[in-house]
Scaffold this active site. Structure first.
Site, mmCIF file in Angstrom:
data_model
loop_
_atom_site.group_PDB
_atom_site.id
_atom_site.type_symbol
_atom_site.label_atom_id
_atom_site.label_comp_id
_atom_site.label_asym_id
_atom_site.label_seq_id
_atom_site.Cartn_x
_atom_site.Cartn_y
_atom_site.Cartn_z
ATOM 1 N N GLY A 159 0.793 -1.210 0.000
ATOM 2 C CA GLY A 159 0.000 0.000 0.000
ATOM 3 C C GLY A 159 0.830 1.266 0.000
ATOM 4 O O GLY A 159 0.482 2.254 -0.660
ATOM 5 N N ASN B 208 -7.982 3.568 9.201
ATOM 6 C CA ASN B 208 -7.400 2.343 9.732
ATOM 7 C C ASN B 208 -7.579 2.197 11.239
ATOM 8 O O ASN B 208 -7.561 1.095 11.770
ATOM 9 C CB ASN B 208 -5.908 2.275 9.388
ATOM 10 C CG ASN B 208 -5.196 3.592 9.633
ATOM 11 O OD1 ASN B 208 -5.511 4.606 9.018
ATOM 12 N ND2 ASN B 208 -4.219 3.586 10.525
ATOM 13 N N GLN C 4 -7.604 -0.557 3.821
ATOM 14 C CA GLN C 4 -8.374 -1.194 4.890
ATOM 15 C C GLN C 4 -9.742 -1.682 4.423
ATOM 16 O O GLN C 4 -10.371 -2.495 5.092
ATOM 17 C CB GLN C 4 -8.558 -0.227 6.065
ATOM 18 C CG GLN C 4 -7.324 -0.034 6.916
ATOM 19 C CD GLN C 4 -6.910 -1.285 7.659
ATOM 20 O OE1 GLN C 4 -7.657 -2.263 7.744
ATOM 21 N NE2 GLN C 4 -5.703 -1.280 8.197
ATOM 22 N N HIS D 216 -1.586 -7.497 2.529
ATOM 23 C CA HIS D 216 -1.599 -8.094 3.866
ATOM 24 C C HIS D 216 -2.784 -7.643 4.708
ATOM 25 O O HIS D 216 -2.922 -8.066 5.852
ATOM 26 C CB HIS D 216 -0.283 -7.817 4.599
ATOM 27 C CG HIS D 216 -0.117 -6.410 5.082
ATOM 28 N ND1 HIS D 216 -0.142 -6.073 6.416
ATOM 29 C CD2 HIS D 216 0.089 -5.262 4.412
ATOM 30 C CE1 HIS D 216 0.043 -4.778 6.543
ATOM 31 N NE2 HIS D 216 0.193 -4.262 5.342
ATOM 32 N N THR E 186 11.641 -7.058 -12.458
ATOM 33 C CA THR E 186 10.929 -8.313 -12.711
ATOM 34 C C THR E 186 9.809 -8.492 -11.702
ATOM 35 O O THR E 186 10.015 -8.379 -10.499
ATOM 36 C CB THR E 186 11.901 -9.504 -12.624
ATOM 37 O OG1 THR E 186 12.953 -9.305 -13.572
ATOM 38 C CG2 THR E 186 11.185 -10.809 -12.908
ATOM 39 N N CYS F 281 1.288 1.369 13.195
ATOM 40 C CA CYS F 281 2.455 2.210 12.916
ATOM 41 C C CYS F 281 2.796 3.120 14.088
ATOM 42 O O CYS F 281 3.847 3.735 14.126
ATOM 43 C CB CYS F 281 2.199 3.056 11.676
ATOM 44 S SG CYS F 281 1.836 2.079 10.204
#
Length: 372
Positions: free
Chosen positions: A71, A151, A179, A201, A237, A322
């Site tokens: 994100g 969040n 979220q 995730h 890649t 965070c």
């Protein structure tokens, strides 16, 4: 006691189906997806299928999906990429005061290189006003970025209304839906957005993978220069292993969006809290327009981190992950004008696909003992 995980907004476990989908890429499918031989072609097919799965969840074309490392990179690509490509049209950006650091810090960086950023405040529920955003628009405005859901509190923003305003003025509109995707229906046309961020995730895919929806016609300057991967927007890649995981997670999410389980569990938890603690517990965020899995509550005149420390087998947070470890009022709650004696007691319980009522009852029993 058994460990209990109520921190799904911070990160989700990998869904077993996602692990199964990724497994062949750890052994059999090792070719470079850009290669034209027998080893590369099947990997390219898997990558394209993942792109289709992501696009179908949010209602866009596969060619409008760019895979990123998560994100944060998607947000940086949206903001910096758009600004550097379009600054000749204007240098003004509008955002809100409760955005994730992955929006706030790119905005602060852009201010250092000439951008003008307006930060719109929120009401007591943590919602921005579309009218205030419209008032902030100037002839120099080129981009609006507002998160789809917060969040910490789970409050949903009036994205469609803001998108309609942006469209009337010919301004690009980005939303960080990290979220939201997988928890509530998200359709890029319904929301009137030009760019939309997804983080793997947060919806049972691996860490280190995400995507940015970029509507056809929106031009961005790439952050990573090199070969022409991802339509020239992200050199390097492709990480097919993780992209396949994200694609499978999106496919699963599309089949579960109508399931009321999460909302029922969250409502059950809230009813238990209010029944036991009454006015000593306060809901932070909008009572209705919020994510179905998120319960940000304050235990009045308590310290949220102290309560969590007393339940070591419980994984939850006092705000965004965070900000973990900081014993101070959450910046989001501060912007909502939550009083200190209330905000300091805030805990974010975010439930998920594997949460059970028994786990909620166990946590309640612990809280009753500790709070009292």
């Amino acid at each position: 006691m058994n460990k209990i995980y109520f921190d799904y907004n911070a990160s989700t476990p990998l869904a077993p189906e996602v692990v199964d989908a990724m497994q062949p890429l750890l052994s059999d499918f090792y070719g470079n997806p850009s290669a034209l031989h027998w080893a590369g072609k099947p990997v390219k097919k898997l990558l394209q299928n993942a792109r289709i799965q992501v696009s179908e969840l949010i209602g866009c074309s596969p060619r409008e999906i760019t895979f990123t490392s998560g994100g944060s990179e998607a947000n940086n690509l949206a903001l910096k990429g758009f600004y550097f490509k379009n600054q000749h049209k204007g240098k003004h950006i509008i955002t809100s005061t409760i955005e994730h650091p992955a929006i706030v810090n790119p905005c602060k960086f852009l201010e250092k290189v000439g951008a003008k950023v307006t930060y719109i405040g929120v009401d007591q529920y943590g919602r921005v006003s579309p009218e205030e955003i419209e008032k902030a628009i100037t002839n120099d405005t080129i981009l609006i970025t507002i998160m789809h859901s917060n969040n910490e509190t789970g409050t949903l923003q009036p994205i469609k209304e803001i998108g309609e305003i942006a469209g009337r003025y010919g301004i690009a509109f980005h939303t960080d839906a990290s979220q939201s995707v997988g928890k509530v229906p998200v359709n890029v046309d319904d929301l009137k957005v030009d760019m939309l961020t997804i983080a793997g995730h947060k919806l049972y895919a691996p860490k280190g993978i995400g995507s940015l929806f970029i509507r056809d016609g929106v031009k961005l300057e790439p952050l990573i220069h090199g070969a022409g991967h991802e339509n020239g927007l992200r050199a390097g890649t492709e990480n097919t292993l993780l992209a396949v995981g994200l694609g499978k997670a999106c496919e699963i999410a599309s089949t579960q969006l109508g399931d009321p389980k999460l909302k029922d569990l969250t409502d059950y938890f809230w009813s238990k809290l209010t029944s036991e603690f009454g006015e000593k517990v306060v809901l932070n965020g909008h009572p209705e327009d919020r994510l179905p899995n998120t319960l940000n509550v304050s235990f009045v005149r308590k310290i949220g981190q102290d309560l969590l420390d007393a339940i070591p087998h419980l994984a939850a947070s006092t705000g965004s992950a965070c900000h973990a470890g900081r014993i101070e009022l959450s910046p989001v709650l501060k912007e909502m004008n939550v009083p200190g004696e209330v905000g300091m007691g805030a805990i974010r319980f975010s439930l998920g696909r594997y949460t059970t009522r028994d786990e909620i009852d166990t946590v309640m029993n612990c809280l009753i003992q500790i709070v009292r």
